[in-house]
Design a protein around this motif. Structure first.
Motif, PDB file in Angstrom:
ATOM      1  N   VAL A   1     -10.893   4.482  -0.562  1.00  0.00           N
ATOM      2  CA  VAL A   1      -9.919   5.413   0.018  1.00  0.00           C
ATOM      3  C   VAL A   1     -10.704   6.364   0.911  1.00  0.00           C
ATOM      4  CG1 VAL A   1      -8.266   7.268  -0.435  1.00  0.00           C
ATOM      5  CG2 VAL A   1      -8.396   5.292  -1.980  1.00  0.00           C
TER       6      VAL A   1
ATOM      7  N   TRP B   1      -1.720   1.440  -6.896  1.00  0.00           N
ATOM      8  CA  TRP B   1      -1.602   2.618  -6.028  1.00  0.00           C
ATOM      9  C   TRP B   1      -0.152   2.748  -5.600  1.00  0.00           C
ATOM     10  CZ3 TRP B   1      -5.656   0.409  -2.093  1.00  0.00           C
ATOM     11  CH2 TRP B   1      -5.205  -0.816  -1.594  1.00  0.00           C
TER      12      TRP B   1
ATOM     13  N   LYS C   1       0.822  -1.191   0.000  1.00  0.00           N
ATOM     14  CA  LYS C   1       0.000   0.000   0.000  1.00  0.00           C
ATOM     15  C   LYS C   1       0.866   1.254   0.000  1.00  0.00           C
ATOM     16  CE  LYS C   1      -3.773  -2.105   2.674  1.00  0.00           C
ATOM     17  NZ  LYS C   1      -4.576  -2.007   3.918  1.00  0.00           N
TER      18      LYS C   1
ATOM     19  N   VAL D   1      -6.617   3.165   3.091  1.00  0.00           N
ATOM     20  CA  VAL D   1      -6.837   2.636   1.745  1.00  0.00           C
ATOM     21  C   VAL D   1      -6.926   1.119   1.821  1.00  0.00           C
ATOM     22  CG1 VAL D   1      -5.657   4.560   0.641  1.00  0.00           C
ATOM     23  CG2 VAL D   1      -4.351   2.525   1.256  1.00  0.00           C
TER      24      VAL D   1
ATOM     25  N   VAL E   1      -4.007   6.477  -7.383  1.00  0.00           N
ATOM     26  CA  VAL E   1      -4.868   5.303  -7.405  1.00  0.00           C
ATOM     27  C   VAL E   1      -5.330   5.094  -8.848  1.00  0.00           C
ATOM     28  CG1 VAL E   1      -7.017   4.252  -6.610  1.00  0.00           C
ATOM     29  CG2 VAL E   1      -5.682   5.658  -5.049  1.00  0.00           C
TER      30      VAL E   1
END
Length: 378
Positions: free
Chosen positions: A375, A197, A172, A180, A206
């Motif tokens: 998100v 992302w 992430k 997220v 994203v």
């Protein structure tokens, strides 16, 4: 629970539980022990009510799942670092702290199956407190990526799974001030669905895309789109990056009879969302104060057109929701949007929301792909 059932099925599909030690995993645990100077290292898979360790140093092959630090890491699907468990209110009464092996330090990174399901961890542990630097955190993530690549290597039918896995990001973004999460179910055949992302200056990007047509050509084109946007956006910006990708793919998409759509967005640290929707049309803002707003779209990739980026704003508590066609259709299309909105509002975390959305979509159409991203600004 559906989510746990799907996670367990993904773990079982790897075909690695209760197998003999293998040097490809033992190399990682040996290296981690040297790098971090700890007595205990484990590649742990969470199976039912047990922790089963594919490779370990200084630990047993099995241990109970209940109260396990690795279970916490897997459930939150992000790194967990505990410098001194005796001074951490969350863990000071944990049976693994007050009893054998009397843990004090723990650092773990989640491991995932090919579909993105969290199935275990790579962790380093000690009976003495430790400080854990940002540099060490990066090293642990890199080792976890190595383990994850080995886990899915055997789950490969003619290269299909490796291609699908290549379409998913391995970690992430930092996304400071945001939560997220994504969930992805690949369905019964290779598809061109992907998400991505990653961090950029001042925020993170994203991307959600779909190459319509199916089969390996769609997956290969999707890989090209993902890589091109990731490499071009930091210096060219969203509009130029999309324009270049569209021009590059125009001939190939026509020759292969494929259609490619993508939503590409850049989220700033203060909630500004610059986005360009090239035919995707399935991105929404769920307002904390109420309401669901659809982000405006345009023509798909490969079509000659002037595309202009637009802006939106995520206020504290608002969430950006992105769906794939498969998830959107399985949940009832336009009539099912309120269902997705309700799930996002009713979930304590984005991870819970995407898991429930994809789980519900797969329950309606078990053989269809389904992808969801949320998100949420904190």
């Amino acid at each position: 629970m559906v989510t746990e059932q799907r996670r367990q099925e993904a773990l079982s599909a790897l075909g690695i539980l209760d197998t003999a030690p293998e040097d490809r995993f033992d190399r990682v645990t040996r290296l981690a022990q040297r790098m971090f100077g700890v007595p205990m290292v484990s590649i742990t898979l969470i199976d039912g009510d047990r922790q089963w360790r594919k490779s370990h140093r200084g630990l047993t092959t099995e241990a109970p799942r209940e109260s396990a630090f690795c279970d916490v890491t897997m459930r939150q699907d992000s790194a967990l670092v505990i410098a001194d468990a005796r001074s951490d209110e969350r863990f000071q009464d944990n049976p693994f702290v007050v009893g054998d092996p009397h843990l004090r330090f723990y650092a773990g990174e989640p491991l995932h199956a090919a579909g993105g399901e969290a199935v275990g961890t790579l962790c380093v542990l000690d009976t003495e407190p430790h400080e854990f630097s940002d540099e060490e955190a990066v090293m642990l993530r890199d080792l976890a990526d190595w383990v994850q690549a080995e886990l899915v290597r055997d789950d490969d039918a003619g290269g299909v799974t490796l291609v699908q896995t290549a379409l998913l990001p391995r970690r992430k973004p930092a996304a400071t001030g945001f939560e997220v999460a994504a969930a992805c179910e690949s369905g019964a055949r290779v598809s061109g669905d992907f998400y991505d992302w990653y961090d950029v200056d001042g925020g993170f990007c994203v991307t959600v895309g779909d190459v319509v047509g199916g089969g390996m050509p769609a997956a290969v084109v999707a890989t090209t789109v993902r890589a091109a946007l990731r490499s071009a956006t930091p210096y060219a910006g969203i509009e130029r990056a999309i324009a270049e990708v569209s021009r590059t793919l125009e001939e190939d998409l026509g020759r292969l009879s494929l259609l490619a759509t993508v939503l590409h967005a850049r989220v700033s640290s203060v909630g500004d969302v610059e986005y360009l929707d090239a035919g995707h049309g399935l991105a929404f803002i769920v307002r904390e104060a109420g309401g669901l707003e659809r982000l405006e779209g345009g023509l798909p990739l490969g079509k000659s057109a002037e595309r202009v980026s637009r802006t939106a704003q995520l206020a504290p508590g608002d969430a950006l929701l992105c769906l794939s066609d498969g998830a959107f259709d399985a949940l009832g299309g336009e009539h099912g949007l309120r269902r997705s909105e309700a799930i996002v509002r009713g979930s304590a975390t984005p991870a819970g929301a995407v898991s429930r959305i994809v789980g519900a979509a797969c329950a309606e159409h078990p053989l269809s792909e389904a992808l969801a991203i949320v998100v949420r600004r904190g």
